[in-house]
Motif scaffolding. Structure first.
Motif, PDB file in Angstrom:
ATOM      1  N   ILE A 111       0.770  -1.092   0.130  1.00  0.00           N
ATOM      2  CA  ILE A 111      -0.109  -0.063  -0.014  1.00  0.00           C
ATOM      3  C   ILE A 111       0.870   1.320  -0.043  1.00  0.00           C
ATOM      4  N   GLN A 112       0.565   2.230  -0.852  1.00  0.00           N
ATOM      5  CA  GLN A 112       1.234   3.320  -0.868  1.00  0.00           C
ATOM      6  C   GLN A 112       0.615   4.652  -0.191  1.00  0.00           C
ATOM      7  N   VAL A 113       1.466   5.428   0.602  1.00  0.00           N
ATOM      8  CA  VAL A 113       0.980   6.253   1.715  1.00  0.00           C
ATOM      9  C   VAL A 113       1.547   7.596   1.093  1.00  0.00           C
ATOM     10  N   GLY A 114       0.662   8.622   1.411  1.00  0.00           N
ATOM     11  CA  GLY A 114       1.329  10.073   1.378  1.00  0.00           C
ATOM     12  C   GLY A 114       1.019  10.771   2.739  1.00  0.00           C
ATOM     13  N   LEU A 115       2.016  11.257   3.326  1.00  0.00           N
ATOM     14  CA  LEU A 115       1.925  12.151   4.397  1.00  0.00           C
ATOM     15  C   LEU A 115       1.786  13.463   4.279  1.00  0.00           C
ATOM     16  N   LEU A 116       0.581  14.173   4.536  1.00  0.00           N
ATOM     17  CA  LEU A 116       0.360  15.577   4.324  1.00  0.00           C
ATOM     18  C   LEU A 116       0.671  16.395   5.727  1.00  0.00           C
ATOM     19  N   GLY A 117       1.906  16.902   5.922  1.00  0.00           N
ATOM     20  CA  GLY A 117       2.131  17.298   7.326  1.00  0.00           C
ATOM     21  C   GLY A 117       3.240  16.582   7.721  1.00  0.00           C
ATOM     22  N   ALA A 150      -0.988  -6.419   8.760  1.00  0.00           N
ATOM     23  CA  ALA A 150      -1.818  -6.028   7.471  1.00  0.00           C
ATOM     24  C   ALA A 150      -1.935  -7.007   6.369  1.00  0.00           C
ATOM     25  N   GLY A 151      -1.014  -7.878   6.363  1.00  0.00           N
ATOM     26  CA  GLY A 151      -1.217  -8.580   5.139  1.00  0.00           C
ATOM     27  C   GLY A 151      -0.579  -8.202   4.050  1.00  0.00           C
ATOM     28  N   ARG A 152      -0.041  -7.060   3.993  1.00  0.00           N
ATOM     29  CA  ARG A 152       0.878  -6.533   2.939  1.00  0.00           C
ATOM     30  C   ARG A 152       1.658  -5.519   3.539  1.00  0.00           C
ATOM     31  N   GLY A 153       2.509  -4.938   2.910  1.00  0.00           N
ATOM     32  CA  GLY A 153       3.455  -3.857   3.016  1.00  0.00           C
ATOM     33  C   GLY A 153       2.770  -2.525   3.123  1.00  0.00           C
ATOM     34  N   THR A 190      -5.619  -0.898   5.328  1.00  0.00           N
ATOM     35  CA  THR A 190      -5.047  -1.742   4.409  1.00  0.00           C
ATOM     36  C   THR A 190      -5.503  -3.161   4.620  1.00  0.00           C
ATOM     37  N   ARG A 191      -6.083  -3.799   5.715  1.00  0.00           N
ATOM     38  CA  ARG A 191      -6.805  -4.788   5.840  1.00  0.00           C
ATOM     39  C   ARG A 191      -8.002  -4.915   5.027  1.00  0.00           C
ATOM     40  N   LEU A 192      -8.650  -3.737   4.971  1.00  0.00           N
ATOM     41  CA  LEU A 192     -10.101  -3.436   4.287  1.00  0.00           C
ATOM     42  C   LEU A 192     -10.164  -3.038   3.105  1.00  0.00           C
ATOM     43  N   ALA A 193      -8.830  -2.621   2.566  1.00  0.00           N
ATOM     44  CA  ALA A 193      -8.982  -1.704   1.271  1.00  0.00           C
ATOM     45  C   ALA A 193      -9.740  -2.715   0.060  1.00  0.00           C
TER      46      ALA A 193
END
Length: 439
Positions: A4-10, A33-36, A320-323
């Motif tokens: 999963i790719q995450v963007g941090l705002l702040g 999470a079942g994935r990175g 991530t689990r529920l995506a």
């Protein structure tokens, strides 16, 4: 499976803490999470400082919309704060079909109904464990662990700054202004402390807890809010003598006989034997009364880089689990399915709240004063639990009279206070603090 790719705002205190926790615990997090879960990009105005913190391989931008518009990013983590830019980027992320994790209690307390409706329509999640009580998992407890219960009330110390101030006032016998300056010096209070000491921060958090506990839309504008300004060290001392501690509590309680719920933040007397009365310093604690589980207490750090990051990362794991889960069968944002939120369960006006009270009156030291005051209370159907009178010093013509009452309705107390304040023998504004047993 692709991470999963995450963007941090702040990328301030909490953003930096989130990045560190994800990096340090990546193996455990990916197994849970079942994935990175990888940070693809961060947004911070100081690009050089951000690049120095994240190293190679993470994109650094100054424009939050660059993250929202990145097609590779799955989850936007909003840590900007406030209601302006933060609302714009959250709504844009939802519109782009991205899940959102936020620590922004102000945004959700004021605009949550709009945010959650948009997320539901788009089939994405908005997770906000970090918005209330930092590292304490109180949102998850209410939404999931206590899902089989009917919640009766929630009461909490949900602002660390005010709890630190009250703890220091009690321990050192100092006044509010002196302790506030010390809290600012130590970094517990902002240069402008109004958000904390006036109770606004706690009210934002309580609004969210009330919505989850009782299945009502968020209604911050209907909360009754009182802060610490004007609280005297004398009241803290007298409360101790009577077996109580003063805490700034957020309280929300179901009142079926009135068809509504209480939603209030104010200084409160609590018996010293209660666990929550002994929460000191900048710590937070939340009590929940439920019909099946009974009384439960959740305690921990309510702020700070890694405690808050702990909740942010927990939300990232949940999302991530529920995506790929069916959106109609995820845990609803406010615990109740959106079409089942109870708009008829109103927020009660403060005049209808039932409480017992601590009163401190500076009165002339003369015959008949106590009799006149007790008569006014009796005429308003208010019974007395205890009376404490400070012994006057030699030559002193005034004294402090402390009264604890049994439970009554706020409007009756308001009326009695008006009459008592008009007595010539009452020499200063009467101090009134509500009292809760929380048993």
């Amino acid at each position: 499976m692709k991470p999963i790719q995450v963007g941090l705002l702040g990328f301030g205190t909490v953003g930096g803490g989130t990045f560190q926790v994800l990096a340090r615990n990546q193996d455990d997090i990916s197994r849970r999470a079942g994935r990175g879960i990888e940070v693809r990009a961060v947004c911070r105005r100081d690009l050089a400082a951000a690049r120095a913190a994240v190293g190679e391989g993470v994109r650094v931008v100054a424009d939050p919309m660059a993250i929202v518009n990145d097609p590779e990013i799955d989850i936007v983590v909003e840590l900007i704060g406030g209601e302006g830019v933060a609302k714009d980027v959250v709504m844009a992320a939802i519109d782009a079909g991205k899940h959102v994790v936020t620590a922004n209690k102000a945004l959700l307390a004021v605009h949550g109904n709009e945010v959650f409706a948009a997320a539901h329509a788009k089939g994405v999640m908005v997770a906000f464990e970090a918005a209330v009580a930092g590292g304490i998992p109180i949102i998850k407890a209410l939404r999931e662990s206590l899902a089989g219960n009917r919640i009766e009330w929630v009461a909490g110390i949900i602002n660390g700054t005010t709890n630190f101030i009250l703890s220091e006032m009690r321990a050192k016998g100092l006044d509010f202004d002196s302790v506030l300056k010390e809290a600012q010096r130590l970094g517990y209070a902002e240069a402008d402390p109004s958000f904390d000491v006036d109770g606004i921060d706690a009210a934002h958090k309580l609004t969210l807890l009330a919505s989850i506990a009782f299945g009502v839309p968020v209604q911050f504008d209907k909360a009754h809010v009182e802060g610490l300004r004007g609280l005297s060290s004398l009241d803290i001392k007298y409360a101790e003598q009577l077996g109580y501690r003063i805490k700034l509590l957020g309280i929300t309680r179901r009142r079926d006989e009135l068809g509504g719920i209480e939603l209030r933040v104010h200084p409160t007397l609590i018996p010293t034997q209660r666990l929550i009365a002994n929460v000191e310093g900048a710590m937070n604690a939340v009590m929940v009364q439920a019909d099946a589980a009974g009384t439960t207490l959740y305690y921990g750090k309510g702020a700070g880089a890694e405690p808050t990051a702990s909740s942010v990362v927990a939300d990232l794991v949940d999302v991530t689990r529920l995506a790929t889960a069916d959106p109609d069968h995820r845990v609803p944002h406010l615990a109740f399915q959106p079409d089942r939120l109870d708009g008829s369960l109103r927020i009660l006006p403060m005049s209808g709240v039932r409480s017992s009270y601590y009163l401190r009156l500076r009165v002339a030291d003369e015959t008949g004063v106590l009799s006149r005051i007790t008569t006014i209370l009796a005429e308003n159907d208010i019974s007395i639990d205890a009376v404490l009178q400070r012994e006057s010093l030699e030559g002193e013509r005034q004294t402090d009279l402390i009264i604890l009452t049994h439970t009554t309705v706020e409007e009756k107390m308001d009326r009695a206070l008006e009459f008592m304040q008009s007595l010539p023998s009452v020499l200063a504004p009467i101090a009134r603090i509500r009292k809760e047993d929380l048993a």
